[in-house]
Design an enzyme around this catalytic site. Structure first.
Site, PDB file in Angstrom:
ATOM      1  N   SER A  54      12.864 -20.097 -13.520  1.00 44.82           N
ATOM      2  CA  SER A  54      14.250 -20.456 -13.802  1.00 44.82           C
ATOM      3  C   SER A  54      14.857 -19.394 -14.704  1.00 44.82           C
ATOM      4  CB  SER A  54      14.304 -21.813 -14.512  1.00 44.82           C
ATOM      5  OG  SER A  54      15.561 -21.952 -15.144  1.00 44.82           O
ATOM      6  N   HIS A  79      14.883 -19.727  -9.268  1.00 44.45           N
ATOM      7  CA  HIS A  79      15.579 -20.989  -9.540  1.00 44.45           C
ATOM      8  C   HIS A  79      16.791 -20.708 -10.428  1.00 44.45           C
ATOM      9  CE1 HIS A  79      15.623 -25.417  -9.999  1.00 44.45           C
ATOM     10  NE2 HIS A  79      15.980 -25.200 -11.258  1.00 44.45           N
ATOM     11  N   ASP A  81      19.953 -22.400 -12.428  1.00 45.61           N
ATOM     12  CA  ASP A  81      20.454 -23.662 -12.980  1.00 45.61           C
ATOM     13  C   ASP A  81      21.952 -23.591 -13.214  1.00 45.61           C
ATOM     14  OD1 ASP A  81      18.106 -25.342 -13.264  1.00 45.61           O
ATOM     15  OD2 ASP A  81      17.387 -23.813 -14.660  1.00 45.61           O
ATOM     16  N   MET A  83      25.149 -25.594 -14.520  1.00 44.14           N
ATOM     17  CA  MET A  83      25.508 -26.756 -15.358  1.00 44.14           C
ATOM     18  C   MET A  83      27.002 -26.747 -15.669  1.00 44.14           C
ATOM     19  SD  MET A  83      22.374 -26.715 -18.070  1.00 44.14           S
ATOM     20  CE  MET A  83      20.668 -26.412 -17.563  1.00 44.14           C
ATOM     21  N   HIS A 112      20.167 -25.105  -8.289  1.00 44.08           N
ATOM     22  CA  HIS A 112      20.047 -26.490  -8.755  1.00 44.08           C
ATOM     23  C   HIS A 112      21.375 -26.867  -9.399  1.00 44.08           C
ATOM     24  CE1 HIS A 112      17.922 -29.202 -12.013  1.00 44.08           C
ATOM     25  NE2 HIS A 112      18.724 -29.894 -11.231  1.00 44.08           N
ATOM     26  N   MET A 114      23.620 -29.007 -11.343  1.00 38.66           N
ATOM     27  CA  MET A 114      23.718 -30.118 -12.305  1.00 38.66           C
ATOM     28  C   MET A 114      25.195 -30.281 -12.629  1.00 38.66           C
ATOM     29  SD  MET A 114      20.420 -29.077 -14.571  1.00 38.66           S
ATOM     30  CE  MET A 114      20.409 -27.428 -13.877  1.00 38.66           C
ATOM     31  N   MET A 183      12.808 -34.135 -11.668  1.00 44.19           N
ATOM     32  CA  MET A 183      13.009 -33.603 -13.022  1.00 44.19           C
ATOM     33  C   MET A 183      11.929 -34.172 -13.940  1.00 44.19           C
ATOM     34  SD  MET A 183      15.527 -31.528 -12.864  1.00 44.19           S
ATOM     35  CE  MET A 183      15.402 -31.088 -14.601  1.00 44.19           C
ATOM     36  N   ASP A 221      10.565 -29.692 -12.066  1.00 40.46           N
ATOM     37  CA  ASP A 221      11.389 -28.843 -12.935  1.00 40.46           C
ATOM     38  C   ASP A 221      11.420 -29.413 -14.349  1.00 40.46           C
ATOM     39  OD1 ASP A 221      13.306 -27.189 -14.031  1.00 40.46           O
ATOM     40  OD2 ASP A 221      14.931 -27.822 -12.699  1.00 40.46           O
TER      41      ASP A 221
HETATM   42  C1  DX5 Z   1      16.693 -28.002 -17.102  1.00 35.36           C
HETATM   43  C2  DX5 Z   1      16.670 -27.012 -15.983  1.00 35.36           C
HETATM   44  C3  DX5 Z   1      15.387 -26.331 -15.804  1.00 35.36           C
HETATM   45  C4  DX5 Z   1      14.942 -25.510 -16.982  1.00 35.36           C
HETATM   46  C5  DX5 Z   1      13.468 -25.552 -17.023  1.00 35.36           C
HETATM   47  O1  DX5 Z   1      17.850 -28.723 -17.047  1.00 35.36           O
HETATM   48  O2  DX5 Z   1      16.975 -27.628 -14.755  1.00 35.36           O
HETATM   49  O3  DX5 Z   1      15.345 -25.556 -14.618  1.00 35.36           O
HETATM   50  O4  DX5 Z   1      15.344 -24.187 -16.907  1.00 35.36           O
HETATM   51  O5  DX5 Z   1      13.090 -24.893 -18.148  1.00 35.36           O
HETATM   52  P1  DX5 Z   1      11.664 -25.028 -18.794  1.00 35.36           P
HETATM   53  O6  DX5 Z   1      10.673 -24.552 -17.771  1.00 35.36           O
HETATM   54  O7  DX5 Z   1      11.759 -24.152 -19.975  1.00 35.36           O
HETATM   55  O8  DX5 Z   1      11.464 -26.473 -19.150  1.00 35.36           O
HETATM   56 ZN    ZN Z   2      16.554 -26.539 -12.793  1.00 36.94          ZN
END
Ligand code: DX5
Ligand code: ZN
Length: 271
Positions: A54, A79, A81, A83, A112, A114, A183, A221
């Protein structure tokens, strides 16, 4: 209608499309993944374990370099993220960064989302170069429609469940999804503590797939690191997202290679 079971060997090419093949995966691109095609005694055939770093924990000023290093260590999916500051209490990036990343790597981009109202942004992410797009069950009023919208853009469609959301809520879409993302932390931040109770959902998803003959892959994740990867793989996870453990400190190449090595040992222990 039942979907066909997983193929004998799932070969994942640069486009992110799994292909049925008798040949080994490209050893130049995926040197370690090649070794991670293992026989899964609880399911029908071999499975492919992949590492999806990620970029949330990467140095954004050197993103291309960071991704290249992780790839050299054996990562085979990136990956990303996304947000929105509403669904989760954090803001990250949007389609322009995905577009730049698309130029920097041949690996599939696993976006991903969110975000609330994901339908409004799916086209933009697909056009920017996303290969896989996942949406949260918790924000989709018309989940079937949203997943089909992702597929209509020729992307792999994934559905995500938060730690408090049961997999039973996915029952009616498991036949159309390409992957399910569990998750193992509450979404919003990297570097959080792994929630072990979420592993029950991984096992449940593997069981449902075997019983119903579906073909989705299972991704996890949050909090995946050297101290948790063993139980994560043994539960049946195939796609391992790791942010902090790859980019948090040290060399992403070595970190990725160490995680894949640990995943390989764990997969050999599966019963
Ligand atoms: C959290 C993200 C993850 C995050 C994981 O909301 O969706 O993808 O980057 O990070 P680690 O591996 O550090 O928990
Ligand atoms: Zn993620």
């Amino acid at each position: 209608m039942l979907r066909r079971a997983a193929p004998a060997i799932q070969r994942v090419g640069p486009s992110g499309r799994a292909k049925i093949s008798q040949a080994s995966p490209d050893s130049r691109l995926f040197p370690i993944v090649r070794d991670l095609v293992v026989r899964d005694s609880s399911c029908a055939g071999p499975i492919l374990i992949e590492l999806a770093p990620s970029i949330l924990s990467a140095d954004f000023a050197h993103l291309a370099d960071q991704v290249e290093r992780a790839t050299a260590g054996g990562a085979s999916v990136i990956h990303v993220d996304i947000m929105d500051g509403h669904f989760v209490p954090n803001l990250t990036i949007g389609p322009p960064v995905v577009k730049s990343l698309r130029q920097a790597t041949r690996l599939p981009l696993d976006c991903h989302l969110m975000i609330e109202n994901p339908d409004e942004y799916i086209a933009a992410f697909a056009e920017s170069g996303a290969d896989w797009i996942s949406v949260h069950q918790e924000v989709c009023r018309h989940l079937n429609r949203t997943l089909n919208l992702i597929k209509s853009h020729d992307c792999r469609a994934g559905v995500v469940v938060n730690p408090a959301t049961p997999v039973e809520t996915l029952s009616e879409v498991l036949d159309i999804v390409d992957y399910v993302l569990v998750m193992s932390v509450n979404p919003g931040f990297g570097g959080q503590k792994f929630i072990p109770e979420t592993l029950g959902k991984i096992r449940k998803l593997a069981d449902i797939r075997a019983q119903r003959g579906y073909a989705y892959r299972i991704e996890i994740d949050g909090g995946v690191a050297l101290d948790t990867i063993n139980e994560v793989v043994r539960a049946g996870t195939e796609i391992l997202v790791a942010g902090n453990a790859v980019f948090g400190k040290g060399d992403p190449r070595q970190n990725a290679a160490a995680l894949l090595e640990a995943a390989k040992s764990a997969s050999l222990q599966r019963v």
